[in-house]
Design an enzyme around this catalytic site. Sequence first.
Site, PDB file in Angstrom:
ATOM      1  N   ASP A  37      36.549  17.661  24.886  1.00  0.00           N
ATOM      2  CA  ASP A  37      35.109  17.422  24.867  1.00  0.00           C
ATOM      3  C   ASP A  37      34.904  15.960  24.501  1.00  0.00           C
ATOM      4  O   ASP A  37      35.058  15.570  23.343  1.00  0.00           O
ATOM      5  CB  ASP A  37      34.432  18.344  23.849  1.00  0.00           C
ATOM      6  CG  ASP A  37      32.947  18.029  23.665  1.00  0.00           C
ATOM      7  OD1 ASP A  37      32.363  17.404  24.577  1.00  0.00           O
ATOM      8  OD2 ASP A  37      32.374  18.396  22.617  1.00  0.00           O
ATOM      9  N   LYS A 100      29.638   6.935  26.735  1.00  0.00           N
ATOM     10  CA  LYS A 100      29.373   8.031  27.676  1.00  0.00           C
ATOM     11  C   LYS A 100      28.025   7.860  28.379  1.00  0.00           C
ATOM     12  O   LYS A 100      27.832   8.346  29.486  1.00  0.00           O
ATOM     13  CB  LYS A 100      29.417   9.361  26.928  1.00  0.00           C
ATOM     14  CG  LYS A 100      29.284  10.600  27.801  1.00  0.00           C
ATOM     15  CD  LYS A 100      29.441  11.851  26.963  1.00  0.00           C
ATOM     16  CE  LYS A 100      29.224  13.105  27.768  1.00  0.00           C
ATOM     17  NZ  LYS A 100      29.408  14.322  26.947  1.00  0.00           N
ATOM     18  N   GLU A 203      29.219  21.258  30.329  1.00  0.00           N
ATOM     19  CA  GLU A 203      29.139  21.553  28.898  1.00  0.00           C
ATOM     20  C   GLU A 203      28.378  22.851  28.596  1.00  0.00           C
ATOM     21  O   GLU A 203      28.832  23.640  27.767  1.00  0.00           O
ATOM     22  CB  GLU A 203      28.508  20.361  28.163  1.00  0.00           C
ATOM     23  CG  GLU A 203      29.445  19.154  28.098  1.00  0.00           C
ATOM     24  CD  GLU A 203      28.748  17.883  27.651  1.00  0.00           C
ATOM     25  OE1 GLU A 203      27.535  17.944  27.321  1.00  0.00           O
ATOM     26  OE2 GLU A 203      29.399  16.817  27.619  1.00  0.00           O
ATOM     27  N   ASP A 225      21.482  22.025  23.343  1.00  0.00           N
ATOM     28  CA  ASP A 225      22.556  21.142  22.871  1.00  0.00           C
ATOM     29  C   ASP A 225      21.909  19.915  22.222  1.00  0.00           C
ATOM     30  O   ASP A 225      21.411  19.028  22.911  1.00  0.00           O
ATOM     31  CB  ASP A 225      23.448  20.733  24.042  1.00  0.00           C
ATOM     32  CG  ASP A 225      24.672  19.928  23.599  1.00  0.00           C
ATOM     33  OD1 ASP A 225      24.708  19.496  22.429  1.00  0.00           O
ATOM     34  OD2 ASP A 225      25.576  19.726  24.425  1.00  0.00           O
TER      35      ASP A 225
END
Length: 437
Positions: A37, A100, A203, A225
Amino acid sequence: MAGEMSILGSAILALFLAGYLGQQYLPPPKPRVIGLDLGTTFCSVAVFHPGVGDVEVIGDQGGRKSIPSVVSFTATDVHAGYEGQKLADNNPHNTIYDAKRFIGKVFESEDLERESARYPFKVVNNNGSAEFLVTANGTLKVSPEFIGSRLLLKMRKMAEQHLGVPVLKAVISVPAEFDERQRNYTIRAANLAGLDILRVINEPTAAAMAYGLHKADVSNVLVVDLGGGTLDVSLLNKQGGMFLTRAMAGNNKLGGQDFSQRLLQHAMERIRQQFGVPPTHKEDIHRLRQAVEGAKLNLTIHPSATLRVALRLETGDPQGPAKPVLFQDLLTRELFEELNADLFQKILVPIQTVLEEGQLDRAEVDEVVLVGGSTRIPRIRQLIAQFFGKDPNTSVDPDLAVVTGVAIQAGIMGGAWPLQVSAIEIPNRHLHKTNFK
């Protein structure tokens, strides 16, 4: 013919018996495929253990189950994770984080300038792609995928050290809204770290697998999330063993860092009230920021937390030395919720949006699952529970939900026993993510 069938039946029975005895009495094989992850603020690595069927999240040398997504460049080395984070205050221009947000993304010049203005390091435009300007040992440009590769390499080494075997294959997660280019650049980052990516998994799908929903009798799953820097909400529809992402929405400027910043601003004002001046030394602000972060975590569990920080305040006298003081203040959960009330309410906006776009009533959602450390905050869980009229599913550690699901998928790809039911994602190329600010 009957004799041949009898021999075949005996062979199959012997095979199953050998497998059972091997499972019972022989040491299980080492996992050879890891789950990764690569998060915006933290990243983790985990494995699915054959035989016992358990997922293990691998810690670093300090036993921590996740490492900061931070890479710092010095004249002699490249430091990833906690080692990089320790250098952030003294080496801010060469310490890269949030990579990211940039990986595989094509920017207009104005958009990149606006996005990069919030960082202390230099971001430059290379034909629409972001690159980071590093001046630690000469001047060089490094790509977001190179930053990702240093983090992935560190996690690969963590896994190899823990397992005692070389690791060359992995499954990796990406946000559901990542396009083909962003996914390919994420794979490129893994390749630079010496890893062959067997599969890329969304995800939200990984989180659903961590909660066991790929094997459960559910149809509509909503994944919230909320991490350190971003909020992502996904509405999944399960059809057999397949997950279809029906709608996505989020806020890429909302997360735990924003909640901590509100506490930090409050603490700075309290210091000014008590001592007449706010802290100005970067070491003081760094210590205060760390204390505030610790207090925020304590308020997740306890109704109050005490801030206690030694500071050196400038008195305004240019000839006089900085004045050493001990700042102490009591923070309550009620105050924390009051300071962040407007930010907490923003969490419900993308939830409402995905339900509208998915043409679903809130009562039709079978499971609401929470991902990301910021979903531990009691008020956030309370708001979500009130919205849906039922408690969200909190049976999995939200910090590790995604990597747990990725590890299950890694076990499937590695043919681990006991066999798991695989979750297959149905690509929806017409789906776009709605982003709020």
